[in-house]
Scaffold this motif. Structure first.
Motif, PDB file in Angstrom:
ATOM      1  N   GLY A   1       0.809  -1.195   0.000  1.00  0.00           N
ATOM      2  CA  GLY A   1       0.000   0.000   0.000  1.00  0.00           C
ATOM      3  C   GLY A   1       0.847   1.251   0.000  1.00  0.00           C
ATOM      4  O   GLY A   1       2.059   1.231  -0.123  1.00  0.00           O
ATOM      5  N   SER A   2       0.198   2.385   0.184  1.00  0.00           N
ATOM      6  CA  SER A   2       0.883   3.669   0.087  1.00  0.00           C
ATOM      7  C   SER A   2       1.913   3.860   1.182  1.00  0.00           C
ATOM      8  O   SER A   2       2.780   4.712   1.088  1.00  0.00           O
ATOM      9  CB  SER A   2      -0.148   4.805   0.131  1.00  0.00           C
ATOM     10  N   GLY A   3       1.848   3.056   2.250  1.00  0.00           N
ATOM     11  CA  GLY A   3       2.813   3.179   3.326  1.00  0.00           C
ATOM     12  C   GLY A   3       4.031   2.312   3.136  1.00  0.00           C
ATOM     13  O   GLY A   3       4.857   2.196   4.032  1.00  0.00           O
ATOM     14  N   ASP A   4       4.184   1.666   2.018  1.00  0.00           N
ATOM     15  CA  ASP A   4       5.289   0.747   1.770  1.00  0.00           C
ATOM     16  C   ASP A   4       6.121   1.272   0.611  1.00  0.00           C
ATOM     17  O   ASP A   4       5.608   1.495  -0.474  1.00  0.00           O
ATOM     18  CB  ASP A   4       4.723  -0.641   1.452  1.00  0.00           C
ATOM     19  N   ASP A   5       7.443   1.455   0.850  1.00  0.00           N
ATOM     20  CA  ASP A   5       8.303   2.035  -0.177  1.00  0.00           C
ATOM     21  C   ASP A   5       8.898   1.004  -1.123  1.00  0.00           C
ATOM     22  O   ASP A   5       9.760   1.337  -1.918  1.00  0.00           O
ATOM     23  CB  ASP A   5       9.454   2.803   0.487  1.00  0.00           C
ATOM     24  N   THR A   6       8.485  -0.246  -1.047  1.00  0.00           N
ATOM     25  CA  THR A   6       9.020  -1.298  -1.902  1.00  0.00           C
ATOM     26  C   THR A   6       7.916  -1.904  -2.751  1.00  0.00           C
ATOM     27  O   THR A   6       6.831  -2.212  -2.253  1.00  0.00           O
ATOM     28  CB  THR A   6       9.678  -2.404  -1.055  1.00  0.00           C
ATOM     29  N   VAL A   7       8.186  -2.059  -4.039  1.00  0.00           N
ATOM     30  CA  VAL A   7       7.284  -2.762  -4.950  1.00  0.00           C
ATOM     31  C   VAL A   7       7.888  -4.137  -5.204  1.00  0.00           C
ATOM     32  O   VAL A   7       8.969  -4.254  -5.784  1.00  0.00           O
ATOM     33  CB  VAL A   7       7.116  -2.003  -6.278  1.00  0.00           C
TER      34      VAL A   7
ATOM     35  N   GLY B   1      16.619   5.731  -8.993  1.00  0.00           N
ATOM     36  CA  GLY B   1      15.627   6.286  -8.075  1.00  0.00           C
ATOM     37  C   GLY B   1      14.401   5.447  -7.881  1.00  0.00           C
ATOM     38  O   GLY B   1      13.482   5.838  -7.161  1.00  0.00           O
ATOM     39  N   GLY B   2      14.345   4.275  -8.520  1.00  0.00           N
ATOM     40  CA  GLY B   2      13.226   3.363  -8.311  1.00  0.00           C
ATOM     41  C   GLY B   2      12.041   3.635  -9.218  1.00  0.00           C
ATOM     42  O   GLY B   2      12.122   4.423 -10.165  1.00  0.00           O
ATOM     43  N   LEU B   3      10.945   2.988  -8.920  1.00  0.00           N
ATOM     44  CA  LEU B   3       9.696   3.154  -9.655  1.00  0.00           C
ATOM     45  C   LEU B   3       8.865   4.215  -8.949  1.00  0.00           C
ATOM     46  O   LEU B   3       8.270   3.945  -7.898  1.00  0.00           O
ATOM     47  CB  LEU B   3       8.915   1.831  -9.715  1.00  0.00           C
ATOM     48  N   ASN B   4       8.890   5.418  -9.482  1.00  0.00           N
ATOM     49  CA  ASN B   4       8.188   6.532  -8.831  1.00  0.00           C
ATOM     50  C   ASN B   4       8.675   6.711  -7.397  1.00  0.00           C
ATOM     51  O   ASN B   4       7.891   6.989  -6.492  1.00  0.00           O
ATOM     52  CB  ASN B   4       6.677   6.301  -8.846  1.00  0.00           C
ATOM     53  N   GLY B   5       9.970   6.514  -7.178  1.00  0.00           N
ATOM     54  CA  GLY B   5      10.533   6.677  -5.846  1.00  0.00           C
ATOM     55  C   GLY B   5      10.478   5.444  -4.983  1.00  0.00           C
ATOM     56  O   GLY B   5      10.989   5.459  -3.856  1.00  0.00           O
ATOM     57  N   ARG B   6       9.881   4.378  -5.466  1.00  0.00           N
ATOM     58  CA  ARG B   6       9.789   3.140  -4.685  1.00  0.00           C
ATOM     59  C   ARG B   6      10.853   2.151  -5.162  1.00  0.00           C
ATOM     60  O   ARG B   6      11.069   1.999  -6.358  1.00  0.00           O
ATOM     61  CB  ARG B   6       8.406   2.502  -4.832  1.00  0.00           C
ATOM     62  N   LYS B   7      11.462   1.456  -4.235  1.00  0.00           N
ATOM     63  CA  LYS B   7      12.448   0.447  -4.575  1.00  0.00           C
ATOM     64  C   LYS B   7      11.756  -0.756  -5.215  1.00  0.00           C
ATOM     65  O   LYS B   7      10.709  -1.209  -4.757  1.00  0.00           O
ATOM     66  CB  LYS B   7      13.210  -0.005  -3.327  1.00  0.00           C
TER      67      LYS B   7
ATOM     68  N   LEU C   1       5.461  -2.691 -16.476  1.00  0.00           N
ATOM     69  CA  LEU C   1       5.351  -2.497 -15.032  1.00  0.00           C
ATOM     70  C   LEU C   1       5.753  -1.071 -14.647  1.00  0.00           C
ATOM     71  O   LEU C   1       5.062  -0.420 -13.849  1.00  0.00           O
ATOM     72  CB  LEU C   1       6.241  -3.502 -14.305  1.00  0.00           C
ATOM     73  N   LYS C   2       6.850  -0.598 -15.186  1.00  0.00           N
ATOM     74  CA  LYS C   2       7.330   0.753 -14.858  1.00  0.00           C
ATOM     75  C   LYS C   2       6.278   1.804 -15.212  1.00  0.00           C
ATOM     76  O   LYS C   2       5.987   2.711 -14.427  1.00  0.00           O
ATOM     77  CB  LYS C   2       8.631   1.026 -15.606  1.00  0.00           C
ATOM     78  N   LYS C   3       5.692   1.682 -16.391  1.00  0.00           N
ATOM     79  CA  LYS C   3       4.672   2.646 -16.813  1.00  0.00           C
ATOM     80  C   LYS C   3       3.454   2.584 -15.898  1.00  0.00           C
ATOM     81  O   LYS C   3       2.886   3.621 -15.526  1.00  0.00           O
ATOM     82  CB  LYS C   3       4.264   2.357 -18.264  1.00  0.00           C
TER      83      LYS C   3
END
Length: 428
Positions: free
Chosen positions: A43-49, A82-88, A343-345
């Motif tokens: 969810g939005s509280g998790d910085d990892t995809v 920098g990740g996917l929209n800032g997410r690792k 996935l990135k898009k």
């Protein structure tokens, strides 16, 4: 990345959710699942995809080790930027060993480890891995296209037309120029579909059906099948026949047997599809003096030497660290690259939560993905899909025609050829 602040990957508190046994049963009963199961976050509280890529490795049959290796290299690259929209991006890999039980285990691991998608993968056992994914609502993005189920499941988002498009396209092309045709294919459930698909293309090209020759998937030699194929293909002395091996990596073994007998049948030509033949196979069988010289090969994408593969090759050079499992000319590696482009898009299109549910919703709502000309623009809305009854999830039925000239695989014609009409008019 330019114009965007680099985001650190410091973990935030992760929220978990528990489902009652009754709620879980209700989720499993739904065709597309609830998208939330114990252990799944994102969810939005998790910085990892978290995603997974699987493929068979170190088996006696088909192997695609370059696909999970490409996925890992992609993750290193995108995280360095920098990740996917800032997410690792966290990539899990799994070996399905060409086995139904292990394929299901890979899918269950994806569920248990909170994967938001399975991306750029290969498995012949869709009936085993799709059920766990569907129960959890996890999308399957960019499968290799080796099974029919990948073009039927509402949670499958293919990036190419799979074996149906390759065989139909090759059949149509050969139907215009070949005499008798012999198809050599694996004696497996997936292999049983190939004569019908190939035959639909032959029919569209004004040709009769090919001789269907079966072979054990893990055979160590094909002398008998090569002899039969050559005899069938040379049955008409007035028209040059064609032999078409579609045996994945065992094609090289078949061609070794074929080459030893070919001198007695000098007019017979060969043709195949990418996945069974690539530049490394052509090189290993003698290049310009080998049995593939002059052969037609059907693929999904531009030839490996095309400049449009430049970004992928740059990532391989800089982030694969010399991993020799990754061959940029391999159709599996290319499919994984395109699937991760999707996935990135998708992740970049999401404002908040990144989960299996939101990824699936973005795909269903019509996110459009440009792949730098490697495919047509991809989108998975209902109206983007072809009218192929047996393969309703096909959104890209384009193929490329390539030919071996002076030992090199080059484009036989410019651009793509859409074979959706062939598939639609000859559905079985």
């Amino acid at each position: 990345m330019t114009g965007r602040r680099r985001t650190s990957f410091l973990p935030r508190p992760v929220k978990t959710a528990a489902l009652s046994a009754g709620a879980l049963a209700a989720c499993a009963a739904l065709a597309v699942g609830c998208g939330v199961v114990p252990g799944v976050t994102g969810g939005s509280g998790d910085d990892t995809v978290t995603v997974m890529t699987w493929a068979p490795e170190k088996t006696t049959a088909t192997n695609e080790p370059g696909m999970p290796a490409m996925a890992k290299a992609y993750a290193r690259w995108v995280n360095a930027e920098g990740g996917l929209n800032g997410r690792k991006l966290r990539v899990l890999t799994c070996n399905d060993h060409n086995d139904t039980v292990d394929a299901a285990k890979c899918a269950r691991r994806a569920v248990n480890e909170g994967a938001v998608a399975v991306v750029g993968s290969y498995s012949q056992h869709a009936s085993s891995f799709l059920s766990p994914l569907e129960s959890a609502g996890i999308p399957y993005i960019g499968g290799y296209g080796v099974t029919d189920d990948e073009f039927k499941s509402v949670l499958s988002y293919p990036v190419n037309g799979g074996q149906p498009a390759l065989l139909a396209g090759l059949g149509e092309e050969l139907g215009k120029s070949c005499g008798p045709v012999a198809l050599i294919r694996p004696d497996t459930f997936a292999g049983d579909q190939l004569p019908v698909l190939f035959g639909s293309g032959l029919k569209a090209g004004g040709h009769s059906a090919a001789a269907d020759l079966r072979a054990d998937e893990d055979a160590s030699e094909f002398a008998g099948q090569a002899r039969q194929a050559l005899r069938r293909a040379s049955a008409d002395p007035l028209n040059k026949g064609c032999v078409v091996p579609a045996l994945d990596e065992r094609t090289n073994t078949f061609m070794d047997s074929f080459r030893r007998q070919r001198d007695d049948y000098p007019t017979v030509r060969t043709a195949s599809v990418l996945g069974s033949v690539d530049q490394s196979v052509i090189d290993a069988t003698g290049g310009a003096s080998g049995p593939y010289e002059g052969a037609y090969v059907t693929g999904w994408y531009p030839v490996a030497s095309d400049a449009r593969w430049g970004p992928m090759k740059k990532v391989i050079r800089e982030h694969a660290f010399g991993d020799n499992r990754i061959d940029p000319a391999d159709a599996g590696v290319q499919t994984t690259w395109i699937a991760y482009t999707v996935l990135k898009k998708v992740v970049e299109s999401l404002d908040g939560e990144v989960s299996a549910r939101t990824v699936r919703r973005a795909l269903d709502d019509g996110v459009k993905v440009e792949t730098g000309g490697l495919t047509p623009r991809l989108s998975w809305r209902f109206e983007d899909m072809t009218a192929v009854v047996d393969f309703p999830r096909v959104v890209n039925a384009d193929v490329t025609f390539q030919v071996v000239r002076e030992g090199r695989l080059v484009a036989a014609r410019r651009g793509f050829v859409d074979v959706s009409k062939v598939l639609e008019s000859n559905a079985y």
